[in-house]
Design a protein around this motif. Structure first.
Motif, short mmCIF file in Angstrom:
data_model
loop_
_atom_site.label_atom_id
_atom_site.label_comp_id
_atom_site.label_asym_id
_atom_site.label_seq_id
_atom_site.Cartn_x
_atom_site.Cartn_y
_atom_site.Cartn_z
N LEU A 160 -43.54 47.64 -85.19
CA LEU A 160 -43.50 48.64 -83.86
C LEU A 160 -42.06 49.11 -83.23
N HIS B 278 -50.41 48.74 -75.19
CA HIS B 278 -51.00 49.01 -75.69
C HIS B 278 -52.49 50.30 -74.79
N HIS C 155 -47.98 41.23 -73.87
CA HIS C 155 -48.48 41.19 -75.33
C HIS C 155 -48.90 40.54 -75.89
N PHE C 156 -49.19 40.95 -77.58
CA PHE C 156 -50.14 39.28 -78.04
C PHE C 156 -48.99 40.06 -79.36
N ARG D 27 -53.02 48.85 -83.29
CA ARG D 27 -53.45 47.30 -82.56
C ARG D 27 -54.65 46.18 -82.93
N GLU E 248 -55.93 43.83 -79.15
CA GLU E 248 -54.49 43.90 -78.47
C GLU E 248 -54.36 44.93 -76.84
#
Ligand SMILES: [Zn+2]
Length: 443
Positions: free
Chosen positions: A10, A148, A271-272, A159, A171
């Motif tokens: 990413l 995202h 984020h994860f 994602r 996500e």
């Protein structure tokens, strides 16, 4: 629903793979492309000037920093944080009172000249104000940027994934859940919370279909490059346009909101994380690590672009690094105490370097922490496809504690939000009690 790009992928800036697209073009497009090359040949002697969908740099925005930083401090920030590999050096020409940044390494096309402050002439810092330790975030505007888009866009932005008949893991939705709890926690500590986006709709008015011309343009500028998905030229153009949409256009739209309307004291990108699928198959893996990113660590490829050079200078002169480091390290301390997962290691990545502030905190040039003005802390939460974390995510927002990832834990969204909020609050409480204890990263 089986798409999931590892975080490292990413982070590729678009420039890297655009360059390889040319090789996949059908003959007709290659001819067109070759014509383009010959027509543009005087220009092509120079590197690309702008990243895709980026706006032309407004160099005048740097004028407020004229004469406010010494050469020593400038070089220290450059070497320590932004350009550890010396990739910007060939674009710089130093003189007695300043430094000029050039578009090209032959140093024929100047972009901007910065005048340095003389050592005895550095403007004094604003007086330090003691805050209220009971409400350490009072007066602070904190912007949440849930990573995202999610919703209908989750597959396109790669994602999301699904294992068997389990609930899909998306996500964008996980990040949003964490941010909703985080908002309450930060407000309790006195902060005003604003958002780059709070739903599952894009912030940008552009859609992939609007970006085909851009996608093709960058395709035609292609050159030697790196690995690409195995797709036909048509699908490659579409894939390209989608990437331009959910990464470049979307983040730029969020950045405009942050920089022009919200102007927060701090932005938290939540984020994860995602590990590469073992053997390319969708199945769980062992990757339970944590990492936070502070802006820096530009690569040679990135610095060929004018807009990247501009953002480097803007962020360097803004001087937010000590704050970003302090807050990131405080969150990392809470992660270590609360979760105990080990830190991620990017030492051999070539695009990230250690901050020395905390083993969990790394310098990295990501589109969000580059484009947003002001301090930005980029938090990567647990790995979604880790075998211990996955059931924890699947368990949803349960009440109380359950046995997860080896011990009794609250639901993952609440714990994530609480640890981040506690870290931010710890940092500002320490500031309120002892503002002189500010980290000086240049020493
Ligand atoms: Zn993410």
């Amino acid at each position: 629903m089986t798409h999931l790009k590892p975080s490292a992928e990413l982070a590729w800036e678009f420039s890297r793979f655009i360059m390889a697209l040319f090789m996949r073009l059908p003959p007709s497009l290659r001819i067109l492309s070759a014509l383009g090359f010959s027509a543009l040949s005087p220009v092509l002697a120079e590197p690309f000037l702008f990243s895709p969908v980026s706006e032309a740099p407004e160099w005048r925005l740097l004028d407020e920093s004229q004469g406010k930083i010494t050469r020593e401090e400038f070089e220290s920030r450059l070497t320590t944080v932004f350009d550890p590999g010396g990739a910007l050096r060939p674009y710089l020409l130093w003189d007695d009172g300043g430094v000029t940044l050039f578009r090209d390494t032959a140093r024929n096309h100047p972009l901007y000249r910065l005048t340095f402050a003389s050592a005895g002439d550095v403007p004094s810092l604003p007086p330090l104000v003691l805050g209220d330790p009971a409400r350490p975030l009072a007066g602070k505007v904190i912007c949440l940027d849930p990573g995202h888009i999610g919703g209908d866009w989750a597959d396109l932005e790669e994602r999301s994934f699904r294992i068997g008949t389990d609930r899909p893991v998306v996500e964008g939705e996980l990040n949003l859940r964490v941010c909703r709890i985080l908002e309450r926690k930060l407000e309790e500590a006195g902060a005003t919370v604003v958002w780059t986006h709070a739903g599952q709709e894009p912030t940008t008015p552009l859609r992939p279909g609007d970006l085909y011309p851009e996608a093709i343009t960058y395709l035609l500028q292609g050159a030697a490059g790196t690995r690409l998905p195995r797709l036909s030229a048509n699908r490659l153009i579409r894939w390209n346009a989608e990437l331009l949409f959910y990464r470049s256009a979307e983040i730029q739209a969020r950045a405009r909101r942050v920089n022009e309307e919200l102007r927060p004291d701090l932005t938290l990108c939540i984020h994860f994380n995602a590990a590469p699928w073992p053997g390319g198959r969708v199945r769980l893996t062992s990757a339970n690590r944590l990492v936070l990113f502070v802006h820096g660590s530009y690569t040679r490829e990135e610095l060929a672009y004018d807009d990247q050079k501009f953002r480097l200078l803007r962020k360097l002169l803004e001087g937010a690094t000590p704050l970003e480091l302090g807050i990131s390290a405080a969150i990392a301390d809470r992660f270590r105490e609360g979760w105990g997962f080990p830190p991620e290691n990017y030492a051999d990545s070539g695009y990230s370097h250690a901050t020395g502030q905390s083993p969990y905190v790394w310098y990295r040039n990501l589109i969000a922490n580059r484009m947003f003005d002001g301090p930005v802390v980029f938090v990567e939460g647990p790995y979604m496809n880790d075998r211990d974390v996955y059931p924890w995510i699947q368990a949803g927002e349960y009440e109380g504690a359950r046995r997860m990832a080896g011990r009794l834990r609250g639901n993952v969204y609440r714990e994530y939000a609480e640890l981040v909020a506690q870290g931010v609050t710890d940092f500002f409480r320490r500031q309120a009690e002892s503002p002189s204890g500010f980290t000086n990263y240049s020493r």
